[in-house]
Scaffold this motif. Structure first.
Motif, PDB file in Angstrom:
ATOM      1  N   GLN A   1      12.776 -40.707 -32.510  1.00  0.00           N
ATOM      2  CA  GLN A   1      14.018 -41.190 -31.916  1.00  0.00           C
ATOM      3  C   GLN A   1      14.721 -41.980 -33.009  1.00  0.00           C
ATOM      4  O   GLN A   1      14.137 -42.882 -33.601  1.00  0.00           O
ATOM      5  CB  GLN A   1      13.691 -42.055 -30.702  1.00  0.00           C
ATOM      6  N   PHE A   2      15.968 -41.628 -33.293  1.00  0.00           N
ATOM      7  CA  PHE A   2      16.686 -42.210 -34.426  1.00  0.00           C
ATOM      8  C   PHE A   2      16.678 -43.742 -34.401  1.00  0.00           C
ATOM      9  O   PHE A   2      16.345 -44.393 -35.390  1.00  0.00           O
ATOM     10  CB  PHE A   2      18.125 -41.692 -34.467  1.00  0.00           C
ATOM     11  N   LEU A   3      17.014 -44.343 -33.262  1.00  0.00           N
ATOM     12  CA  LEU A   3      17.120 -45.790 -33.195  1.00  0.00           C
ATOM     13  C   LEU A   3      15.772 -46.468 -33.418  1.00  0.00           C
ATOM     14  O   LEU A   3      15.676 -47.434 -34.174  1.00  0.00           O
ATOM     15  CB  LEU A   3      17.707 -46.220 -31.855  1.00  0.00           C
ATOM     16  N   THR A   4      14.721 -45.967 -32.786  1.00  0.00           N
ATOM     17  CA  THR A   4      13.417 -46.609 -32.944  1.00  0.00           C
ATOM     18  C   THR A   4      12.881 -46.423 -34.356  1.00  0.00           C
ATOM     19  O   THR A   4      12.128 -47.262 -34.839  1.00  0.00           O
ATOM     20  CB  THR A   4      12.384 -46.097 -31.920  1.00  0.00           C
ATOM     21  N   ASP A   5      13.285 -45.362 -35.013  1.00  0.00           N
ATOM     22  CA  ASP A   5      12.839 -45.160 -36.400  1.00  0.00           C
ATOM     23  C   ASP A   5      13.386 -46.265 -37.305  1.00  0.00           C
ATOM     24  O   ASP A   5      12.760 -46.609 -38.298  1.00  0.00           O
ATOM     25  CB  ASP A   5      13.278 -43.785 -36.902  1.00  0.00           C
ATOM     26  N   LEU A   6      14.511 -46.832 -36.938  1.00  0.00           N
ATOM     27  CA  LEU A   6      15.072 -47.941 -37.706  1.00  0.00           C
ATOM     28  C   LEU A   6      14.313 -49.247 -37.457  1.00  0.00           C
ATOM     29  O   LEU A   6      14.344 -50.157 -38.280  1.00  0.00           O
ATOM     30  CB  LEU A   6      16.549 -48.146 -37.343  1.00  0.00           C
TER      31      LEU A   6
ATOM     32  N   VAL B   1      -3.284 -38.184 -34.774  1.00  0.00           N
ATOM     33  CA  VAL B   1      -2.702 -36.843 -34.875  1.00  0.00           C
ATOM     34  C   VAL B   1      -1.209 -36.959 -35.132  1.00  0.00           C
ATOM     35  O   VAL B   1      -0.564 -37.903 -34.703  1.00  0.00           O
ATOM     36  CB  VAL B   1      -2.972 -35.985 -33.620  1.00  0.00           C
ATOM     37  N   THR B   2      -0.668 -35.998 -35.858  1.00  0.00           N
ATOM     38  CA  THR B   2       0.759 -35.975 -36.144  1.00  0.00           C
ATOM     39  C   THR B   2       1.403 -34.771 -35.475  1.00  0.00           C
ATOM     40  O   THR B   2       0.731 -33.832 -35.069  1.00  0.00           O
ATOM     41  CB  THR B   2       1.015 -35.919 -37.664  1.00  0.00           C
ATOM     42  N   GLY B   3       2.710 -34.837 -35.383  1.00  0.00           N
ATOM     43  CA  GLY B   3       3.466 -33.747 -34.784  1.00  0.00           C
ATOM     44  C   GLY B   3       3.772 -33.977 -33.314  1.00  0.00           C
ATOM     45  O   GLY B   3       4.218 -33.071 -32.616  1.00  0.00           O
ATOM     46  N   TRP B   4       3.544 -35.196 -32.858  1.00  0.00           N
ATOM     47  CA  TRP B   4       3.776 -35.528 -31.458  1.00  0.00           C
ATOM     48  C   TRP B   4       4.535 -36.843 -31.380  1.00  0.00           C
ATOM     49  O   TRP B   4       4.354 -37.723 -32.198  1.00  0.00           O
ATOM     50  CB  TRP B   4       2.447 -35.676 -30.706  1.00  0.00           C
ATOM     51  N   CYS B   5       5.368 -36.970 -30.350  1.00  0.00           N
ATOM     52  CA  CYS B   5       6.051 -38.231 -30.089  1.00  0.00           C
ATOM     53  C   CYS B   5       5.493 -38.842 -28.812  1.00  0.00           C
ATOM     54  O   CYS B   5       4.690 -38.229 -28.114  1.00  0.00           O
ATOM     55  CB  CYS B   5       7.561 -38.007 -29.967  1.00  0.00           C
ATOM     56  N   HIS B   6       5.916 -40.064 -28.528  1.00  0.00           N
ATOM     57  CA  HIS B   6       5.336 -40.820 -27.415  1.00  0.00           C
ATOM     58  C   HIS B   6       5.627 -40.184 -26.054  1.00  0.00           C
ATOM     59  O   HIS B   6       4.761 -40.111 -25.204  1.00  0.00           O
ATOM     60  CB  HIS B   6       5.856 -42.253 -27.444  1.00  0.00           C
ATOM     61  N   THR B   7       6.861 -39.718 -25.853  1.00  0.00           N
ATOM     62  CA  THR B   7       7.245 -39.213 -24.540  1.00  0.00           C
ATOM     63  C   THR B   7       8.279 -38.105 -24.666  1.00  0.00           C
ATOM     64  O   THR B   7       8.594 -37.672 -25.770  1.00  0.00           O
ATOM     65  CB  THR B   7       7.759 -40.384 -23.661  1.00  0.00           C
ATOM     66  N   THR B   8       8.790 -37.654 -23.559  1.00  0.00           N
ATOM     67  CA  THR B   8       9.776 -36.574 -23.559  1.00  0.00           C
ATOM     68  C   THR B   8      11.109 -37.053 -24.114  1.00  0.00           C
ATOM     69  O   THR B   8      11.376 -38.245 -24.189  1.00  0.00           O
ATOM     70  CB  THR B   8       9.993 -36.034 -22.131  1.00  0.00           C
ATOM     71  N   GLY B   9      11.946 -36.092 -24.536  1.00  0.00           N
ATOM     72  CA  GLY B   9      13.273 -36.399 -25.023  1.00  0.00           C
ATOM     73  C   GLY B   9      13.318 -36.865 -26.467  1.00  0.00           C
ATOM     74  O   GLY B   9      14.346 -37.352 -26.922  1.00  0.00           O
TER      75      GLY B   9
END
Length: 138
Positions: free
Chosen positions: A77-82, A108-116
């Motif tokens: 997510q762009f904002l959280t990456d900041l 593990v990589t290639g996954w985010c926390h939740t949908t969207g």
């Protein structure tokens, strides 16, 4: 759960009574920001999590089997990456997902926390879910 509440987990039989994926055991800076969907959650801030962890005995921590997750290089997510240090899953930084005294099952990589988010949500990781299911206490 094991420390503060009674539940059916107290009587569960099997190798892993508690398992988690992407939990911010050491808090997340996002918990102090009210403009995210969950609102302000002081218990999940780094300071609040430190207070919570101080009350969890080592025997209870040893009963937790946990995994951490991160994106594959693109921001979840762009904002959280900041706001978060890499590696992170859009909510929880890898370093803050560590439970001292718990059973670290890997990252593990290639996954985010939740949908969207940019990568699929971590709860859809079929390979990891099969391990969680096979090792779960019942």
């Amino acid at each position: 759960l094991l420390t503060f509440y009674q539940s059916p987990r107290d009587r569960a039989q099997g190798p892993r009574r508690i398992q988690s994926v992407g939990s911010p055991y050491q808090g997340t800076p996002l918990a102090a920001l009210g403009f995210f969907a969950c609102g302000v959650n002081n218990d999940l801030t780094p300071g609040g999590a430190a207070t919570w962890l101080a009350g969890i005995p080592t025997w209870a921590r040893a009963e937790v089997w946990y995994y951490t997750t991160a994106n594959d290089g693109a921001a979840c997510q762009f904002l959280t990456d900041l706001l978060l240090s890499n590696p992170e899953d859009g909510t929880t930084e890898r370093a803050r997902g560590q439970l001292p005294g718990g059973q670290n099952m890997g990252h593990v990589t290639g996954w985010c926390h939740t949908t969207g988010m940019s990568d699929p949500p971590q709860y859809r990781d079929g390979a990891r879910n099969a391990v969680l299911d096979a090792e779960a206490a019942r």
